[in-house]
Design a protein around this motif. Structure first.
Motif, mmCIF file in Angstrom:
data_model
loop_
_atom_site.group_PDB
_atom_site.id
_atom_site.type_symbol
_atom_site.label_atom_id
_atom_site.label_comp_id
_atom_site.label_asym_id
_atom_site.label_seq_id
_atom_site.Cartn_x
_atom_site.Cartn_y
_atom_site.Cartn_z
ATOM 1 N N ASP A 1 0.843 -1.191 0.000
ATOM 2 C CA ASP A 1 0.000 0.000 0.000
ATOM 3 C C ASP A 1 0.879 1.242 0.000
ATOM 4 O OD1 ASP A 1 -2.226 -1.649 0.213
ATOM 5 O OD2 ASP A 1 -2.354 -1.440 2.397
ATOM 6 N N ALA A 2 0.356 2.328 -0.532
ATOM 7 C CA ALA A 2 1.083 3.604 -0.482
ATOM 8 C C ALA A 2 1.219 4.030 0.984
ATOM 9 C CB ALA A 2 0.329 4.656 -1.271
ATOM 10 N N PRO A 3 2.318 4.691 1.320
ATOM 11 C CA PRO A 3 2.490 5.130 2.711
ATOM 12 C C PRO A 3 1.466 6.197 3.084
ATOM 13 C CG PRO A 3 4.239 6.020 1.332
ATOM 14 C CD PRO A 3 3.445 5.081 0.476
ATOM 15 N N PRO A 4 1.126 6.281 4.366
ATOM 16 C CA PRO A 4 0.208 7.335 4.805
ATOM 17 C C PRO A 4 0.817 8.718 4.526
ATOM 18 C CG PRO A 4 0.532 5.691 6.523
ATOM 19 C CD PRO A 4 1.514 5.390 5.443
ATOM 20 N N SER A 5 -0.024 9.707 4.394
ATOM 21 C CA SER A 5 0.423 11.070 4.118
ATOM 22 C C SER A 5 1.417 11.533 5.185
ATOM 23 C CB SER A 5 -0.789 12.006 4.099
ATOM 24 O OG SER A 5 -0.379 13.325 3.841
ATOM 25 N N GLY A 6 2.524 12.096 4.721
ATOM 26 C CA GLY A 6 3.541 12.620 5.637
ATOM 27 C C GLY A 6 4.574 11.602 6.087
ATOM 28 N N VAL B 1 6.148 5.045 -9.513
ATOM 29 C CA VAL B 1 5.043 4.452 -10.275
ATOM 30 C C VAL B 1 4.244 3.489 -9.407
ATOM 31 C CG1 VAL B 1 4.464 3.040 -12.285
ATOM 32 C CG2 VAL B 1 6.297 4.730 -12.437
ATOM 33 N N VAL B 2 4.935 2.707 -8.608
ATOM 34 C CA VAL B 2 4.304 1.771 -7.682
ATOM 35 C C VAL B 2 4.934 1.952 -6.310
ATOM 36 C CG1 VAL B 2 3.784 0.032 -9.442
ATOM 37 C CG2 VAL B 2 5.915 -0.109 -8.180
ATOM 38 N N SER B 3 4.251 1.483 -5.293
ATOM 39 C CA SER B 3 4.797 1.497 -3.947
ATOM 40 C C SER B 3 5.252 0.083 -3.622
ATOM 41 C CB SER B 3 3.736 1.951 -2.938
ATOM 42 O OG SER B 3 4.276 1.941 -1.630
ATOM 43 N N GLY B 4 6.533 -0.074 -3.377
ATOM 44 C CA GLY B 4 7.043 -1.396 -3.063
ATOM 45 C C GLY B 4 8.542 -1.405 -2.952
ATOM 46 N N VAL C 1 0.938 -5.634 2.470
ATOM 47 C CA VAL C 1 1.479 -6.262 1.264
ATOM 48 C C VAL C 1 0.328 -6.685 0.351
ATOM 49 C CG1 VAL C 1 2.795 -8.233 0.377
ATOM 50 C CG2 VAL C 1 3.604 -6.993 2.390
ATOM 51 N N ASN C 2 0.399 -6.219 -0.886
ATOM 52 C CA ASN C 2 -0.640 -6.542 -1.874
ATOM 53 C C ASN C 2 -0.280 -7.736 -2.742
ATOM 54 O OD1 ASN C 2 -2.261 -4.310 -1.145
ATOM 55 N ND2 ASN C 2 -0.906 -2.984 -2.315
ATOM 56 N N ARG C 3 0.986 -7.806 -3.118
ATOM 57 C CA ARG C 3 1.416 -8.867 -4.031
ATOM 58 C C ARG C 3 2.918 -9.038 -3.934
ATOM 59 N NH1 ARG C 3 -0.713 -9.829 -10.111
ATOM 60 N NH2 ARG C 3 0.237 -11.859 -10.316
ATOM 61 N N VAL C 4 3.380 -10.279 -4.103
ATOM 62 C CA VAL C 4 4.809 -10.581 -4.120
ATOM 63 C C VAL C 4 5.093 -11.431 -5.349
ATOM 64 C CG1 VAL C 4 6.735 -11.627 -2.884
ATOM 65 C CG2 VAL C 4 4.890 -10.553 -1.591
ATOM 66 N N LEU C 5 6.086 -11.008 -6.128
ATOM 67 C CA LEU C 5 6.468 -11.738 -7.341
ATOM 68 C C LEU C 5 7.962 -12.022 -7.319
ATOM 69 C CD1 LEU C 5 4.626 -9.531 -9.980
ATOM 70 C CD2 LEU C 5 3.890 -11.751 -9.116
ATOM 71 N N PRO C 6 8.370 -13.169 -7.844
ATOM 72 C CA PRO C 6 9.813 -13.405 -7.967
ATOM 73 C C PRO C 6 10.419 -12.416 -8.952
ATOM 74 C CG PRO C 6 8.556 -15.240 -8.896
ATOM 75 C CD PRO C 6 7.570 -14.274 -8.336
ATOM 76 N N SER C 7 11.594 -11.947 -8.657
ATOM 77 C CA SER C 7 12.282 -11.016 -9.545
ATOM 78 C C SER C 7 12.955 -11.805 -10.655
ATOM 79 C CB SER C 7 13.331 -10.228 -8.762
ATOM 80 O OG SER C 7 14.017 -9.347 -9.606
#
Length: 115
Positions: free
Chosen positions: A36-41, A73-76, A95-101
């Protein structure tokens, strides 16, 4: 004083158990973790490090595992994780999704004369 054969056997058994546990754990691999995107601030890298630290049990381990932070572009982040660490990361609520690099390559650089 000489160590007894019982003490030597016990140390050997402990060493074998530790080696077997490490072998069962499996090798670490690189993963992309989308959160998730970090909270404001809140600073993005601090937020992401906190998520990883909660999963791994310490900020020191998180700093050793994290490879790169993504925030535009994405939060991660990308991190090097063992199978058990990977499972702990997946359980974090942010955590929304985890993919192998992986690294992908073009099969050809010739696109009908376009370069």
């Amino acid at each position: 004083m000489k160590p007894s054969s019982t003490a030597i056997s016990l140390l050997l058994a402990v060493a074998v158990a530790v080696a077997m546990a490490a072998a069962e754990e499996g090798p670490a691999a690189n993963y992309l973790v989308f959160v998730d995107a970090p909270p404001s601030g809140v600073i993005c890298t601090t937020y992401q490090l906190g998520i990883l630290a909660a999963a791994l049990g310490s900020e020191e381990k998180a700093k050793g595992a994290i490879i790169y932070n993504y925030k535009n572009v994405v939060s991660g982040f990308s991190a090097r994780l063992t199978p058990s660490e990977l499972e702990a990361v997946k359980k974090q609520p942010q955590v929304n999704r985890v993919l192998p690099s992986t690294t992908l390559s073009l099969m050809s650089s010739n696109f009908d004369g376009i370069s």
